[in-house]
Scaffold this active site. Structure first.
Site, short mmCIF file in Angstrom:
data_model
loop_
_atom_site.label_atom_id
_atom_site.label_comp_id
_atom_site.label_asym_id
_atom_site.label_seq_id
_atom_site.Cartn_x
_atom_site.Cartn_y
_atom_site.Cartn_z
N GLY A 1 37.20 -29.02 -83.09
CA GLY A 1 36.25 -29.55 -84.18
C GLY A 1 36.56 -28.73 -85.39
N GLY B 1 41.90 -22.37 -89.87
CA GLY B 1 40.84 -22.52 -89.17
C GLY B 1 40.19 -21.57 -88.07
CG ASP B 2 37.88 -23.15 -84.89
OD1 ASP B 2 38.79 -24.09 -85.41
OD2 ASP B 2 37.44 -23.29 -83.81
NE ARG C 1 40.70 -25.42 -92.38
CZ ARG C 1 40.56 -25.63 -91.01
NH1 ARG C 1 41.63 -25.64 -90.18
NH2 ARG C 1 39.49 -25.96 -90.50
CB THR D 1 41.75 -27.71 -81.30
OG1 THR D 1 41.34 -27.63 -82.86
CG2 THR D 1 41.98 -26.14 -80.78
N GLY E 1 36.67 -26.32 -87.86
CA GLY E 1 36.53 -24.92 -87.85
C GLY E 1 35.78 -24.04 -88.59
C1 SD4 Z 1 40.64 -26.41 -87.06
N1 SD4 Z 1 39.41 -26.47 -84.89
O1 SD4 Z 1 41.69 -25.95 -87.65
C2 SD4 Z 1 40.75 -26.63 -85.72
C3 SD4 Z 1 40.94 -28.28 -85.50
C4 SD4 Z 1 40.37 -29.10 -86.53
O2 SD4 Z 1 38.98 -30.96 -87.17
O3 SD4 Z 1 40.65 -28.95 -87.72
N2 SD4 Z 1 39.61 -30.03 -86.40
O4 SD4 Z 1 39.19 -26.29 -87.59
#
Ligand code: SD4
Length: 310
Positions: free
Chosen positions: A219, A197-198, A195, A167, A221
Site C-alpha cells: 500500500g 517508498g517503504d 520518490r 507490492t 508507503g
Molecule cells: C510503495 N508500498 O512504494 C509501495 C507500493 C505502492 O501504492 O506504492 N503502493 O509505497
C-alpha cells in the site's frame, strides 16, 4: 510439534508450532508461494524461499506494480525498490534502481557482499552490473500505453488495490524455524522522479526478529514510513499480540494519523505478519486486500484480510 510458548506476562500464547509456512501479499502471492514452497517443502532456507518466491512477480510483465512491466514514474522511468532480511537481522536493500529486473536479488547481494545495507540509484545499478546482472528495458508496451493515457491529465491520485496487485511482500518460516522476508515493488505509479517508498526501508516495508516474528507491508508507503509500520507490528507481537491483532493495531494508528487528511480518500495500507509459532494474520485499512498462505495442511490459498473502512 508441540511446545508451550509464554509471552512476557507468562500467558500461554501458543501450544503448537506450524512449519514451514509462507505468506505473501495479493493475488500474485499464489504463484510466488508455489515457488517458495519448492524450497520450504524440501527443508530449505526461508531466505532462499522468499527470494525465489517474489522473483515470480518481478519477472511477470502482467504484474504492473513490480519489476518488469511496472508502471513508471511521472517522467516515464520505471524505478524499483526492494529489500530482503534473514534470521540474523542481516538485511540488504536497493532503492530507485532502474533497468534491473530482479532488484530483490541485488538486495540480497548487497546484504551478502557489501558492508552496507542499502544502495540507491546509480550506485545500486553500478553494483548490480558488477555482480553480473543485465541491464534491460523494463517499460513494456502495456505500461507505456498506460503512462501515455495518464499523461493526458497528469493527476497524481493513487488507485486503491490496483488490479489486486501491488507490492509483493513475502514472509517465511522454514523447517528449522527460522524466519526471512522480502519485499519488492515499482512503487507508487506516477510518483515523483526520485520518490522511494517503504518497500526498501527496513522497519517500514519489512521487519523481523527471529525470536518473535516477521511483518511486511503493502500500500501507500508514506504511511508505513511515518509509523515504522512493520517494526511496530513485530514489537506488538513481542508484547503478546497475535499477528492479526498486531497488524490491526498499526493500521488503527495509521487511520488516526490520516483521519481528516485529504490523502485518506485514496489511502490503502495492509500488513501481513507471521510469528515464530507459525501463526499468521493480516489487516488493512480498506477492503480488497488479500494474501496467499501455504502450509503443509493449507494448500496455497487466498485469504481476504479484515479491514477498518469499506
Ligand atoms: C510503495 N508500498 O512504494 C509501495 C507500493 C505502492 O501504492 O506504492 N503502493 O509505497
Amino acid at each position: 510439534m508441540f511446545l508451550i510458548v509464554l509471552n512476557y506476562q507468562n500467558k500461554i500464547i501458543s501450544l503448537s508450532i506450524v512449519k514451514p509456512v509462507v505468506i505473501s501479499t495479493w493475488n500474485h502471492g499464489i504463484a510466488a508461494n508455489n515457488e517458495a514452497w519448492k524450497i520450504l517443502a524440501n527443508g530449505g532456507h526461508a531466505l532462499d524461499a522468499v527470494e525465489l518466491g517474489v522473483k515470480t512477480a518481478e519477472a511477470n510483465p502482467n504484474v504492473q506494480t513490480v519489476g518488469l512491466g511496472g508502471f513508471p514514474d511521472r517522467e516515464g522511468y520505471v524505478t524499483l525498490d526492494a529489500c530482503i532480511m534473514d534470521q540474523y537481522n542481516n538485511c540488504g536493500s536497493v532503492a530507485f534502481l532502474q533497468n534491473i529486473k530482479h532488484p530483490v536479488s541485488v538486495a540480497r547481494k548487497v546484504m551478502e557482499k557489501t558492508p552496507h545495507v542499502m544502495l540507491v540509484g546509480e550506485g545500486a545499478l553500478q553494483f548490480a552490473l558488477e555482480e553480473g546482472f543485465e541491464k534491460e528495458d523494463l517499460l513494456t508496451e502495456k505500461s507505456k500505453k498506460a503512462y501515455e493515457a495518464w499523461l493526458l491529465k497528469s493527476e497524481y491520485k493513487p488507485v486503491i488495490n490496483i488490479e489486486n496487485h501491488d507490492t509483493i511482500s513475502m514472509l517465511a518460516l522454514d523447517e528449522n524455524r527460522n524466519l526471512s522476508g522480502a519485499c519488492t515493488t515499482s512503487g507508487a505509479s506516477w510518483k515523483m522522479h526520485g520518490r522511494v517508498g517503504d518497500s526498501p526501508i527496513i522497519g517500514a516495508g519489512l521487519f523481523l526478529d527471529n525470536e518473535i516474528g516477521a511483518a511486511a507491508a503493502t500500500g501507500m508507503g508514506e504511511a508505513m514510513m511515518k509509523t515504522a509500520g512493520s517494526a511496530m507490528v513485530v514489537e506488538l507481537m513481542r508484547h503478546g499480540k497475535s499477528p492479526y491483532e498486531a497488524c490491526k493495531e498499526v493500521v488503527e494508528r495509521i487511520y488516526k494519523i490520516y483521519k481528516g487528511h485529504p490523502d485518506l480518500e485514496w489511502l490503502q495500507v495492509g500488513f501481513i505478519a507471521l510469528n515464530k509459532q507459525g501463526e499468521h494474520g493480516a489487516y488493512c485499512l480498506r477492503s480488497g486486500f488479500n494474501y496467499a498462505i501455504q502450509t503443509k495442511k493449507i494448500k496455497n490459498k487466498l485469504i481476504n484480510a479484515d479491514f477498518k473502512i469499506q
